[in-house]
Design a protein around this motif. Structure first.
Motif, PDB file in Angstrom:
ATOM      1  N   LEU A 107       0.852  -1.192   0.000  1.00 36.86           N
ATOM      2  CA  LEU A 107       0.000   0.000   0.000  1.00 36.86           C
ATOM      3  C   LEU A 107       0.891   1.246   0.000  1.00 36.86           C
ATOM      4  N   PRO A 108       0.754   2.096  -1.015  1.00 43.72           N
ATOM      5  CA  PRO A 108       1.633   3.276  -1.048  1.00 43.72           C
ATOM      6  C   PRO A 108       1.296   4.289   0.037  1.00 43.72           C
ATOM      7  N   ILE A 109       2.341   4.867   0.610  1.00 40.12           N
ATOM      8  CA  ILE A 109       2.199   5.950   1.585  1.00 40.12           C
ATOM      9  C   ILE A 109       2.860   7.185   0.988  1.00 40.12           C
ATOM     10  N   VAL A 110       2.092   8.266   0.930  1.00 40.94           N
ATOM     11  CA  VAL A 110       2.583   9.503   0.331  1.00 40.94           C
ATOM     12  C   VAL A 110       2.488  10.621   1.364  1.00 40.94           C
ATOM     13  N   MET A 111       3.559  11.377   1.491  1.00 42.07           N
ATOM     14  CA  MET A 111       3.578  12.545   2.382  1.00 42.07           C
ATOM     15  C   MET A 111       3.201  13.769   1.538  1.00 42.07           C
ATOM     16  N   VAL A 112       2.255  14.581   2.056  1.00 49.78           N
ATOM     17  CA  VAL A 112       1.845  15.783   1.336  1.00 49.78           C
ATOM     18  C   VAL A 112       1.964  17.001   2.242  1.00 49.78           C
ATOM     19  N   ASP A 113       2.293  18.114   1.644  1.00 53.88           N
ATOM     20  CA  ASP A 113       2.441  19.384   2.355  1.00 53.88           C
ATOM     21  C   ASP A 113       1.114  19.749   3.013  1.00 53.88           C
ATOM     22  N   GLU A 114       1.130  19.901   4.320  1.00 52.60           N
ATOM     23  CA  GLU A 114      -0.093  20.233   5.057  1.00 52.60           C
ATOM     24  C   GLU A 114      -0.047  21.636   5.623  1.00 52.60           C
ATOM     25  N   ARG A 115       0.824  22.468   5.077  1.00 57.55           N
ATOM     26  CA  ARG A 115       1.080  23.794   5.639  1.00 57.55           C
ATOM     27  C   ARG A 115      -0.153  24.561   6.078  1.00 57.55           C
ATOM     28  N   MET A 116      -1.175  24.560   5.281  1.00 57.30           N
ATOM     29  CA  MET A 116      -2.324  25.420   5.574  1.00 57.30           C
ATOM     30  C   MET A 116      -3.528  24.661   6.138  1.00 57.30           C
ATOM     31  N   SER A 117      -3.453  23.352   6.246  1.00 57.48           N
ATOM     32  CA  SER A 117      -4.645  22.576   6.618  1.00 57.48           C
ATOM     33  C   SER A 117      -5.178  22.926   8.005  1.00 57.48           C
ATOM     34  N   THR A 118      -4.309  23.056   8.980  1.00 60.15           N
ATOM     35  CA  THR A 118      -4.775  23.367  10.328  1.00 60.15           C
ATOM     36  C   THR A 118      -5.346  24.783  10.389  1.00 60.15           C
ATOM     37  N   MET A 119      -4.737  25.711   9.648  1.00 52.52           N
ATOM     38  CA  MET A 119      -5.259  27.087   9.627  1.00 52.52           C
ATOM     39  C   MET A 119      -6.632  27.132   8.956  1.00 52.52           C
ATOM     40  N   VAL A 120      -6.799  26.374   7.865  1.00 50.09           N
ATOM     41  CA  VAL A 120      -8.098  26.322   7.186  1.00 50.09           C
ATOM     42  C   VAL A 120      -9.137  25.696   8.113  1.00 50.09           C
ATOM     43  N   ALA A 121      -8.751  24.626   8.794  1.00 51.71           N
ATOM     44  CA  ALA A 121      -9.668  23.969   9.743  1.00 51.71           C
ATOM     45  C   ALA A 121     -10.050  24.925  10.863  1.00 51.71           C
ATOM     46  N   ALA A 122      -9.079  25.642  11.414  1.00 54.24           N
ATOM     47  CA  ALA A 122      -9.344  26.589  12.502  1.00 54.24           C
ATOM     48  C   ALA A 122     -10.276  27.705  12.027  1.00 54.24           C
ATOM     49  N   ARG A 123     -10.055  28.202  10.820  1.00 52.75           N
ATOM     50  CA  ARG A 123     -10.912  29.262  10.280  1.00 52.75           C
ATOM     51  C   ARG A 123     -12.353  28.759  10.132  1.00 52.75           C
ATOM     52  N   TYR A 124     -12.505  27.546   9.624  1.00 53.70           N
ATOM     53  CA  TYR A 124     -13.841  26.958   9.474  1.00 53.70           C
ATOM     54  C   TYR A 124     -14.525  26.818  10.840  1.00 53.70           C
TER      55      TYR A 124
END
Length: 156
Positions: free
Chosen positions: A103-120
């Motif tokens: 099963l492939p595991i891929v790392m992706v840039d999450e730079r803004m995800s927590t900020m977007v979640a917090a804004r929501y």
């Protein structure tokens, strides 16, 4: 991401954290990411073991996307190294089981995800304990949805 294009089926999204790890899963068509909750079992080994069980329970066949906490300047700091170590532990564990081997595991840039979640969560006036309970799941959902959208664009 290229490795995920070569697979079919559900993809699991992970927002790995020391205390809580948020999880999301795609539908089989890879159109939509849905949050499935968070786990807080403690430690990388236990978290990886629980996630390997979830991979089987959720019938994840397409791969795993793990958020990589990249610094705003693009560099990788201690948190990113921590996430990469977790991905390595999870990968080794998945390789030991025939149901999850390869099963492939891929790392992706999450730079803004927590900020977007917090804004929501701010916009929906979600506060206190309820906020703690959903922010990691929402972050995982955002990480996975970004990956799904990228895959769609790559396939065009």
């Amino acid at each position: 991401m290229q490795r995920l294009l070569q697979t079919k089926g559900k993809i699991l999204g992970i927002d790995f954290g020391d205390k809580r790890t948020g999880l999301a899963v795609s539908d089989v068509t890879r159109f939509l990411a849905s949050g499935i909750g968070q786990i807080s079992v403690g430690g990388m080994q236990k978290t990886a073991a629980r996630i390997s069980e979830i991979v089987i329970e959720q019938n994840v066949k397409g791969g795993i996307v793990i958020g990589l906490p990249v610094n705003m300047n693009g560099s990788l700091g201690p948190r990113a190294e921590h996430a990469q170590k977790f991905a390595s532990i999870l990968g080794e564990l998945l390789e030991k089981d025939e149901r999850t081997k390869g099963l492939p595991i891929v790392m992706v840039d999450e730079r803004m995800s927590t900020m977007v979640a917090a804004r929501y969560l701010n916009e929906t006036d979600t506060r206190g304990q309820k906020r703690k309970g959903v922010i990691d799941t929402l972050s995982a959902q955002i990480i996975l949805q970004d990956a799904l959208d990228t895959l769609k664009n790559m396939a065009k």
